[in-house]
Design a protein around this motif. Structure first.
Motif, mmCIF file in Angstrom:
data_model
loop_
_atom_site.group_PDB
_atom_site.id
_atom_site.type_symbol
_atom_site.label_atom_id
_atom_site.label_comp_id
_atom_site.label_asym_id
_atom_site.label_seq_id
_atom_site.Cartn_x
_atom_site.Cartn_y
_atom_site.Cartn_z
ATOM 1 N N GLN A 1 0.805 -1.128 0.014
ATOM 2 C CA GLN A 1 -0.101 0.020 -0.032
ATOM 3 C C GLN A 1 0.947 1.194 -0.044
ATOM 4 O OE1 GLN A 1 -3.785 -0.579 2.909
ATOM 5 N NE2 GLN A 1 -2.212 -1.619 3.723
ATOM 6 N N LEU A 2 1.959 1.424 0.755
ATOM 7 C CA LEU A 2 2.724 2.375 1.078
ATOM 8 C C LEU A 2 3.669 2.507 -0.181
ATOM 9 C CD1 LEU A 2 4.457 3.652 4.016
ATOM 10 C CD2 LEU A 2 5.780 3.546 1.983
ATOM 11 N N TYR A 3 4.003 1.313 -0.832
ATOM 12 C CA TYR A 3 4.926 1.421 -1.836
ATOM 13 C C TYR A 3 4.238 1.999 -3.132
ATOM 14 C CZ TYR A 3 7.910 -0.622 -5.401
ATOM 15 O OH TYR A 3 8.984 -0.761 -6.315
ATOM 16 N N LYS A 4 3.006 1.688 -3.067
ATOM 17 C CA LYS A 4 2.115 2.369 -4.293
ATOM 18 C C LYS A 4 2.010 3.960 -4.174
ATOM 19 C CE LYS A 4 -0.201 -2.018 -5.394
ATOM 20 N NZ LYS A 4 -1.386 -2.790 -5.309
ATOM 21 N N LYS A 5 1.815 4.277 -2.987
ATOM 22 C CA LYS A 5 1.390 5.604 -2.553
ATOM 23 C C LYS A 5 2.527 6.604 -2.442
ATOM 24 C CE LYS A 5 -1.114 8.287 0.950
ATOM 25 N NZ LYS A 5 -1.738 8.329 2.256
ATOM 26 N N ALA A 6 3.744 6.147 -2.265
ATOM 27 C CA ALA A 6 4.722 7.019 -2.081
ATOM 28 C C ALA A 6 5.937 6.857 -3.237
ATOM 29 C CB ALA A 6 5.521 6.847 -0.726
ATOM 30 N N LYS A 7 5.915 7.600 -4.104
ATOM 31 C CA LYS A 7 6.849 7.533 -5.189
ATOM 32 C C LYS A 7 8.304 7.277 -5.007
ATOM 33 C CE LYS A 7 7.830 9.851 -9.754
ATOM 34 N NZ LYS A 7 7.263 11.071 -10.528
ATOM 35 N N MET A 8 8.669 8.173 -3.908
ATOM 36 C CA MET A 8 9.946 8.026 -3.431
ATOM 37 C C MET A 8 10.462 6.858 -2.949
ATOM 38 S SD MET A 8 10.001 10.077 0.241
ATOM 39 C CE MET A 8 9.264 11.498 -0.455
ATOM 40 N N VAL A 9 9.645 5.887 -2.437
ATOM 41 C CA VAL A 9 9.946 4.667 -2.009
ATOM 42 C C VAL A 9 10.423 3.800 -3.171
ATOM 43 C CG1 VAL A 9 8.896 2.331 -0.994
ATOM 44 C CG2 VAL A 9 8.421 4.703 0.149
ATOM 45 N N ARG A 10 9.591 3.992 -4.387
ATOM 46 C CA ARG A 10 10.061 3.159 -5.463
ATOM 47 C C ARG A 10 11.269 3.631 -6.101
ATOM 48 N NH1 ARG A 10 4.609 4.328 -6.074
ATOM 49 N NH2 ARG A 10 4.846 5.935 -7.916
ATOM 50 N N GLY A 11 11.740 4.818 -5.839
ATOM 51 C CA GLY A 11 13.112 5.249 -5.994
ATOM 52 C C GLY A 11 14.078 4.247 -5.246
ATOM 53 N N TYR A 12 13.937 4.290 -4.000
ATOM 54 C CA TYR A 12 14.980 3.507 -3.195
ATOM 55 C C TYR A 12 14.960 2.157 -3.505
ATOM 56 C CZ TYR A 12 13.810 7.495 0.304
ATOM 57 O OH TYR A 12 13.475 8.831 0.800
ATOM 58 N N ASP A 13 13.686 1.542 -3.791
ATOM 59 C CA ASP A 13 13.879 0.227 -4.581
ATOM 60 C C ASP A 13 14.777 0.248 -5.882
ATOM 61 O OD1 ASP A 13 13.264 -2.579 -5.059
ATOM 62 O OD2 ASP A 13 11.033 -1.922 -5.675
#
Length: 604
Positions: free
Chosen positions: A457-469
């Motif tokens: 849920q958070l992964y989809k909501k926070a674009k920056m998290v996908r950047g960390y990935d």
């Protein structure tokens, strides 16, 4: 590892026989295409004749290879796209050096394993323990005392009303405001590109009384903003400066929006009683977005940053008023620039290990999330001419810097729903407490580190998290048990921790640590975790300023013509800064410093 031929092809270069033989460089390659005139305006160019900002050089790069949009498209299939970073449309020459070894600007913070065109070796320069001292490394950190003396004795090469030193958010806001107030303004930046620490800001901008709060039904007040900020700063803030920050915060949001920014997303940061942290609606990091907007606005207003231009000295006249500054230009050398007013927007000293060690010995050798430009230049120059410092020994450690990296894991990750656990898998602190308390709590845990845990849920909501990935920082599993194993934690402990948290959220009360805001459950696979540890993030102290942004001397009198705003100043944040208040500081006080500097200069 990137292959040289792959990258060259992606950049639009043609592989032409011996042009890429060992020892070749960018200048030699272009010389085979027509000599110096391929890049410069004449075949007899000298180093001193090249403008420090290198704008003409970069325009010629774009003529042949296209702009960033075109280059990003060409290199989109590479594991790392160097032309689609948060740095934005920076000078090509920031990385591609004509007469020296190229250097990937991204690796000031990252450690991308990348072989660049015309490089003799892979550039993978950033280290977790990197804490640069002033005086090391690049041209802009050294001072030639002989050349400085000659510049002091020479007449000024240029004269302006207001010089703004430092092109981060503070500097851009000051320069645009001074220009709009009628002053002739010059914005100087020592780095090869603008942005400063603001370019790395990921969280948001704290403001009260905005239309975004009204739309969401948030009943916040100026007094609540002030109370939270003073509590976060342990009551050591300057109350007058805090009131200005609170009362003018909403106007700062409107100002950014008038320039083209989107600040429509709203969340809560640590230490805040209400949702007041504003950020782009698409989940982008706030800093790069604001810098992109300010760069474009400055171009439109006629005050673009003159990069590669480090101010090394501020000069006062016989009456102790601002007279001039000495600039070290990358190509032009040392020269005097006359001005009636100066705005210091140079940021803090979080990347100057020598200064950090002196003012805060317990932080010696700690990693830093700061931009490499944060070496305390402005503070040093101000102290040299008699400025007063306040709260100078208070340095903030951000609790969540990526472990064994220099990458800040934004407070937003906790704000939108992640929990923090120790290496065993246990929660140990309210995730939304202040940064100093969160950092202290982590340092008291086994291995002096922690994990942030969240789900899809958070992964989809926070674009920056996908950047960390994308940066390879996340652990991932389809089950909590699998995630615990990937973390090295106890599966049963982590399962219980998340089950308890989800139950607290459903009941509307965190029985364990009193977390007031729990926006997301953590129960939707896949599950994620990122390892974190405290790192130097913000220097709360700096030069003392008045409510008019005037720099004060050691007797608390204004130094005529000298103004300052942002992290180079002290007083606003006290002994600890709340997340979201720094960006507000850059806008609110940057605007004020520019306006007051222009008013002073135009009155002379």
């Amino acid at each position: 590892m990137f292959q040289l031929k792959t990258l060259i092809a992606a950049l639009g270069f043609a592989l032409a026989g011996s042009a890429f033989a060992a020892g070749a460089d960018l200048a030699s390659f272009h010389s085979k295409m027509g000599g110096c005139a391929v890049c410069h305006d004449t075949n007899t160019v000298t180093a001193a004749a090249v403008p420090d900002d290198e704008r003409d050089l970069n325009a010629k790069c774009n003529t042949c290879h296209g702009g960033y949009k075109a280059l990003a498209e060409k290199s989109k299939n590479l594991p790392f796209n160097p032309h689609a970073s948060h740095l934005g449309n920076i000078n090509c020459t920031s990385c591609h050096k004509a007469h020296e070894e190229p250097k990937l600007a991204c690796n000031d913070c990252h450690s991308f394993d990348m072989k660049m065109p015309f490089a003799s070796k892979t550039d993978k320069s950033a280290k977790a323990t990197d804490a640069r001292k002033a005086g090391e490394g690049s041209w802009d950190e050294r001072i030639d005392e002989k050349a400085l003396a000659a510049a002091l004795a020479a007449p000024a090469r240029e004269t302006v009303d207001v010089v703004v030193i430092g092109a981060g958010s503070t500097g851009y806001n000051a320069a645009i405001s001074a220009k709009r107030a009628g002053a002739n303004v010059l914005l100087l930046e020592k780095h090869a590109f603008s942005g400063g620490n603001s370019m790395l800001a990921a969280g948001g901008y704290n403001a009260v009384g905005t239309k975004q709060q009204a739309k969401k039904g948030v009943h916040d007040t100026v007094e609540s903003f002030i109370a939270d900020t003073m509590k976060g700063g342990r009551g050591k803030n300057d109350p007058e400066l805090v009131r200005i920050l609170a009362e003018e915060s909403a106007a700062g949001i409107e100002w950014l929006e008038s320039l083209g920014a989107n600040m429509d997303d709203l969340k809560r940061s640590g230490g805040a009683a209400h949702d007041r942290t504003h950020r782009p609606a698409d989940g982008s990091s706030v800093g790069p977005h604001i810098i992109d907007v300010l760069r474009a606005a400055a171009e439109k207003e006629g005050v673009p940053a003159r990069v590669n231009s480090r101010v090394v000295k501020i000069n006062l006249d016989a009456d102790h008023k601002i007279e001039s500054v000495i600039v070290h230009g990358k190509h032009s050398g040392y020269y005097k620039l006359a001005a009636k007013a100066v705005v210091l927007a140079t940021g803090g000293f979080g990347m100057n290990n020598e200064m950090v060690s002196f003012y805060r010995p317990t932080f010696k050798g700690m990693t830093s999330s700061n931009n490499v430009t944060s070496t305390g230049d402005g503070l040093r120059m101000a102290l040299d001419i008699g400025a007063s410092a306040t709260d100078i020994d208070w340095v903030q450690a951000h609790p969540t810097v990526g472990k064994e990296s220099r990458i800040l894991i934004s407070e937003t990750v906790r704000g939108v729903g992640a929990v923090m656990v120790n290496v065993k898998g246990e929660r140990f602190v309210n995730e939304l407490t202040t940064r100093d308390r969160a950092s202290d709590a982590i340092l008291a845990q086994p291995e002096r580190s922690a994990w942030l845990v969240f789900d899809s849920q958070l992964y989809k909501k926070a674009k920056m998290v996908r950047g960390y990935d994308h940066l390879g920082m996340l652990r991932k599993a389809d089950t909590v048990e699998g995630l615990a194993k990937a973390m090295g934690a106890d599966p049963k402990t982590l399962e219980k921790t998340l089950a308890d948290y989800n139950a607290y959220r459903a009941a509307g009360k965190d029985e364990a640590f009193g977390r007031a805001d729990m926006p997301l459950s953590i129960d939707k696979a896949p599950f994620y975790a990122v390892a974190v540890a405290p790192g130097i993030h913000h220097t709360m102290g700096g030069v003392a300023i008045s409510t008019e942004s005037e720099v004060l001397d050691i007797q608390s009198r204004p130094i005529p013509g000298l103004y300052a705003a942002g992290e180079v100043t002290g007083g606003v944040h006290g002994f600890n800064r709340l997340g979201g208040n720094a960006v507000a500081d850059t806008v609110v006080f940057g605007r004020r410093a520019g306006e007051h500097a222009a008013k002073y200069a135009l009155s002379k």
